[in-house]
Design an enzyme around this catalytic site. Structure first.
Site, PDB file in Angstrom:
ATOM      1  N   GLY A   9      42.523  28.000  35.137  1.00 25.65           N
ATOM      2  CA  GLY A   9      42.684  29.386  34.940  1.00 25.65           C
ATOM      3  C   GLY A   9      42.127  30.088  36.328  1.00 25.65           C
ATOM      4  N   HIS A  12      40.009  36.350  35.763  1.00 25.91           N
ATOM      5  CA  HIS A  12      38.484  36.786  36.113  1.00 25.91           C
ATOM      6  C   HIS A  12      37.697  35.712  36.075  1.00 25.91           C
ATOM      7  CE1 HIS A  12      40.734  40.816  35.135  1.00 25.91           C
ATOM      8  NE2 HIS A  12      40.034  41.068  36.421  1.00 25.91           N
ATOM      9  N   VAL A  13      37.341  35.189  34.953  1.00 27.66           N
ATOM     10  CA  VAL A  13      36.172  34.256  34.751  1.00 27.66           C
ATOM     11  C   VAL A  13      36.475  33.042  35.645  1.00 27.66           C
ATOM     12  CG1 VAL A  13      34.970  32.647  33.302  1.00 27.66           C
ATOM     13  CG2 VAL A  13      35.785  35.052  32.379  1.00 27.66           C
ATOM     14  N   ASP A  33      46.206  27.446  38.211  1.00 29.49           N
ATOM     15  CA  ASP A  33      46.784  28.386  36.999  1.00 29.49           C
ATOM     16  C   ASP A  33      48.299  28.107  37.028  1.00 29.49           C
ATOM     17  OD1 ASP A  33      45.381  31.266  36.152  1.00 29.49           O
ATOM     18  OD2 ASP A  33      47.403  31.287  35.875  1.00 29.49           O
ATOM     19  N   ARG A  82      39.711  38.890  25.079  1.00 26.20           N
ATOM     20  CA  ARG A  82      39.763  39.930  24.014  1.00 26.20           C
ATOM     21  C   ARG A  82      40.322  41.163  24.529  1.00 26.20           C
ATOM     22  NH1 ARG A  82      34.581  40.550  20.493  1.00 26.20           N
ATOM     23  NH2 ARG A  82      33.420  39.632  22.722  1.00 26.20           N
ATOM     24  N   ARG A  88      36.566  37.401  18.791  1.00 28.61           N
ATOM     25  CA  ARG A  88      37.040  36.274  19.551  1.00 28.61           C
ATOM     26  C   ARG A  88      37.911  35.299  18.804  1.00 28.61           C
ATOM     27  NH1 ARG A  88      31.390  37.535  20.627  1.00 28.61           N
ATOM     28  NH2 ARG A  88      31.067  37.778  22.764  1.00 28.61           N
ATOM     29  N   ASN A 120      37.717  31.078  24.787  1.00 25.86           N
ATOM     30  CA  ASN A 120      37.404  31.718  23.574  1.00 25.86           C
ATOM     31  C   ASN A 120      38.222  31.337  22.222  1.00 25.86           C
ATOM     32  OD1 ASN A 120      34.787  32.597  23.190  1.00 25.86           O
ATOM     33  ND2 ASN A 120      35.491  34.635  24.597  1.00 25.86           N
ATOM     34  N   ARG A 151      22.046  38.018  28.944  1.00 32.83           N
ATOM     35  CA  ARG A 151      22.217  39.412  28.379  1.00 32.83           C
ATOM     36  C   ARG A 151      20.993  40.010  27.709  1.00 32.83           C
ATOM     37  NH1 ARG A 151      28.664  38.556  26.249  1.00 32.83           N
ATOM     38  NH2 ARG A 151      29.331  39.385  28.116  1.00 32.83           N
ATOM     39  N   HIS A 175      28.830  31.197  19.575  1.00 38.05           N
ATOM     40  CA  HIS A 175      29.048  32.249  20.587  1.00 38.05           C
ATOM     41  C   HIS A 175      30.106  33.427  19.795  1.00 38.05           C
ATOM     42  CE1 HIS A 175      29.611  34.398  23.830  1.00 38.05           C
ATOM     43  NE2 HIS A 175      31.084  34.484  24.154  1.00 38.05           N
TER      44      HIS A 175
HETATM   45  O1  TXD Z   1      31.003  33.264  26.842  1.00 36.59           O
HETATM   46  C1  TXD Z   1      32.349  32.939  27.184  1.00 36.59           C
HETATM   47  N1  TXD Z   1      32.486  31.450  26.748  1.00 36.59           N
HETATM   48  C2  TXD Z   1      33.015  33.603  27.584  1.00 36.59           C
HETATM   49  C3  TXD Z   1      34.499  33.251  27.264  1.00 36.59           C
HETATM   50  C4  TXD Z   1      32.737  34.932  28.210  1.00 36.59           C
HETATM   51  C5  TXD Z   1      33.897  35.592  28.826  1.00 36.59           C
HETATM   52  C6  TXD Z   1      35.329  35.560  28.643  1.00 36.59           C
HETATM   53  N2  TXD Z   1      35.485  34.169  27.698  1.00 36.59           N
HETATM   54  C7  TXD Z   1      36.687  33.657  27.473  1.00 36.59           C
HETATM   55  O2  TXD Z   1      37.262  33.239  28.773  1.00 36.59           O
HETATM   56  C8  TXD Z   1      37.987  34.797  27.169  1.00 36.59           C
HETATM   57  O3  TXD Z   1      37.815  35.294  26.002  1.00 36.59           O
HETATM   58  C9  TXD Z   1      39.098  34.045  27.661  1.00 36.59           C
HETATM   59  O4  TXD Z   1      39.524  33.212  26.519  1.00 36.59           O
HETATM   60  C10 TXD Z   1      38.660  33.234  28.661  1.00 36.59           C
HETATM   61  C11 TXD Z   1      39.089  33.566  30.002  1.00 36.59           C
HETATM   62  O5  TXD Z   1      38.811  35.072  30.261  1.00 36.59           O
HETATM   63  P1  TXD Z   1      39.233  35.835  31.780  1.00 36.59           P
HETATM   64  O6  TXD Z   1      38.354  37.259  31.530  1.00 36.59           O
HETATM   65  O7  TXD Z   1      39.395  35.029  32.826  1.00 36.59           O
HETATM   66  O8  TXD Z   1      41.001  35.987  31.427  1.00 36.59           O
HETATM   67  P2  TXD Z   1      42.239  36.156  32.320  1.00 36.59           P
HETATM   68  O9  TXD Z   1      41.597  36.986  33.557  1.00 36.59           O
HETATM   69  O10 TXD Z   1      43.296  36.710  31.649  1.00 36.59           O
HETATM   70  O11 TXD Z   1      42.537  35.052  32.864  1.00 36.59           O
HETATM   71  C12 TXD Z   1      43.008  33.928  32.209  1.00 36.59           C
HETATM   72  C13 TXD Z   1      43.797  32.920  33.020  1.00 36.59           C
HETATM   73  C14 TXD Z   1      45.090  33.877  33.549  1.00 36.59           C
HETATM   74  O12 TXD Z   1      45.261  33.763  34.916  1.00 36.59           O
HETATM   75  C15 TXD Z   1      46.271  32.815  32.898  1.00 36.59           C
HETATM   76  O13 TXD Z   1      47.534  33.108  33.877  1.00 36.59           O
HETATM   77  C16 TXD Z   1      45.562  31.732  32.885  1.00 36.59           C
HETATM   78  O14 TXD Z   1      44.428  31.855  32.352  1.00 36.59           O
HETATM   79  N3  TXD Z   1      46.302  30.838  32.019  1.00 36.59           N
HETATM   80  C17 TXD Z   1      46.587  29.376  32.068  1.00 36.59           C
HETATM   81  N4  TXD Z   1      46.315  28.698  33.344  1.00 36.59           N
HETATM   82  C18 TXD Z   1      46.817  27.471  33.168  1.00 36.59           C
HETATM   83  N5  TXD Z   1      47.642  26.765  32.136  1.00 36.59           N
HETATM   84  C19 TXD Z   1      47.732  27.586  31.153  1.00 36.59           C
HETATM   85  N6  TXD Z   1      48.441  26.824  30.159  1.00 36.59           N
HETATM   86  C20 TXD Z   1      47.303  28.951  31.095  1.00 36.59           C
HETATM   87  N7  TXD Z   1      47.637  30.076  30.268  1.00 36.59           N
HETATM   88  C21 TXD Z   1      46.709  31.054  30.735  1.00 36.59           C
END
Ligand code: TXD
Length: 311
Positions: A9, A12-13, A33, A82, A88, A120, A151, A175
């Protein structure tokens, strides 16, 4: 030989985790990704940053799991974030399919890796990763407690006007909104905050910590937090790859600890090169235990929604 860290992925994270891992020189990084070109572009941009604030790490962006083979640590961030108004848990079914697919593919080429799950709803997604990978519990963990306690530390520092370095905070449990911040174990220069702040200010800090993720979501409107979550993942990778034996709050699979069995929960663990070396059990009051069990019930409720092929 350098360590190899895969970040699944490149959103952002994922990109924040990858950049921090590279800056810490923990090893070479693979950023994967499904979006064609995006991880490649971000990885090249990061590598082009390395001469400026110098760090030595190769960063490869890819859409091909073959590039992830032989990873030492895998950080799983793929999945939907989210939007305002969502919990979540609303992400459960979509992210379950993503975690299942990604972990199934990455685990084959990296059978000895340590998995750090971030997607999440966290505690349920780590369990999906554990079941799909078949890896032992000490090599499958989740990142949430470092973020939630960071936090709380931030709010304590804001409240008292002290250096963030003097703060320490303890947050247990799942969480979600039922996470369990523990003021008794949260300190400033070793002094419990229960000695430094009136109850009503402590209650406000606890409440803001519980809703910390939602606060960012409602400000951003298009996604969720990533600076703190990304660097928290890097801290876990650092503790593991440098074999620090460092105690950090992480989602760990409990088998009897804290009176809980067969469930992921945020608890203090000791992290080193083999993954989770030890789960630290701290004494809880009856009230704190009740809050932890309530949080466990919320997580168990998600496990019960798993489809048959994951049971
Ligand atoms: O404390 C914690 N654990 C968290 C969790 C804190 C912050 C964010 N948290 C969770 O991380 C959030 O609720 C999401 O479930 C994930 C990822 O958050 P992010 O902000 O990075 O989401 P983005 O920017 O939408 O990025 C997700 C990426 C995006 O580039 C998609 O193209 C990719 O995931 N994606 C995939 N990559 C590979 N393979 C597959 N199947 C796939 N599906 C989506």
């Amino acid at each position: 030989m350098r360590n190899k860290i895969t970040v699944i992925g490149a959103g952002h994270v994922g990109e924040t985790a990858a950049f921090n891992i590279a800056k810490l020189e923990l090893g070479d990084v693979v950023l994967i990704d499904i979006i064609d070109g995006m991880p490649q572009g971000k990885a090249l941009d990061m590598f082009e940053a390395s001469p400026i604030f110098p760090f030595d790490a190769n960063i490869k962006g890819t859409n091909d799991y073959a590039d992830t083979a032989g990873s030492d640590v895998i950080v799983m961030t793929a999945g939907l974030p989210r939007k305002p108004g969502m919990s979540r848990d609303d992400l459960l079914f979509k992210n379950m399919a993503i975690v299942k697919e990604c972990i199934g593919r990455v685990a084959k080429g990296s059978p000895d890796a340590i998995l750090i799950v971030i997607s999440n709803p966290l505690d349920a997604m780590v369990e999906v990763a554990r079941r799909v990978s078949g890896f032992p519990k000490e090599r499958v963990m989740g990142m949430a407690g470092i973020l939630d306690s960071a936090r709380m530390r931030a709010f304590i520092a804001m409240e008292l006007g002290v250096s963030i370095e003097n703060t320490h905070a303890f947050v247990l449990g799942g969480h979600g909104d039922s996470m369990v911040p523990l003021p008794r174990y949260s300190t400033v220069a070793g002094i419990p905050i229960t000695h430094l702040l009136p109850q009503e200010r402590i209650d406000a800090i606890v409440e803001r910590t519980r809703k910390g993720g939602g606060e960012i979501v409602s400000l951003l409107k298009t996604g969720s937090a990533y600076y703190a979550p990304g660097i928290a993942a890097a801290q876990m990778a650092d503790a593991i790859l440098r074999d620090k034996h460092k105690i950090l709050p992480c989602a760990a699979y409990l088998e009897g600890e804290y009176g809980l069995d067969g469930i992921y929960m945020g608890v203090p663990v000791q992290l080193g090169r083999k993954g989770i070396e030890k789960i630290i059990e701290i004494e809880l009051t009856e009230e704190e235990k009740a809050a932890l069990y309530k949080s466990a019930d919320a997580v168990r409720g998600l496990f019960e929604k798993f489809p048959d092929d994951l049971k």
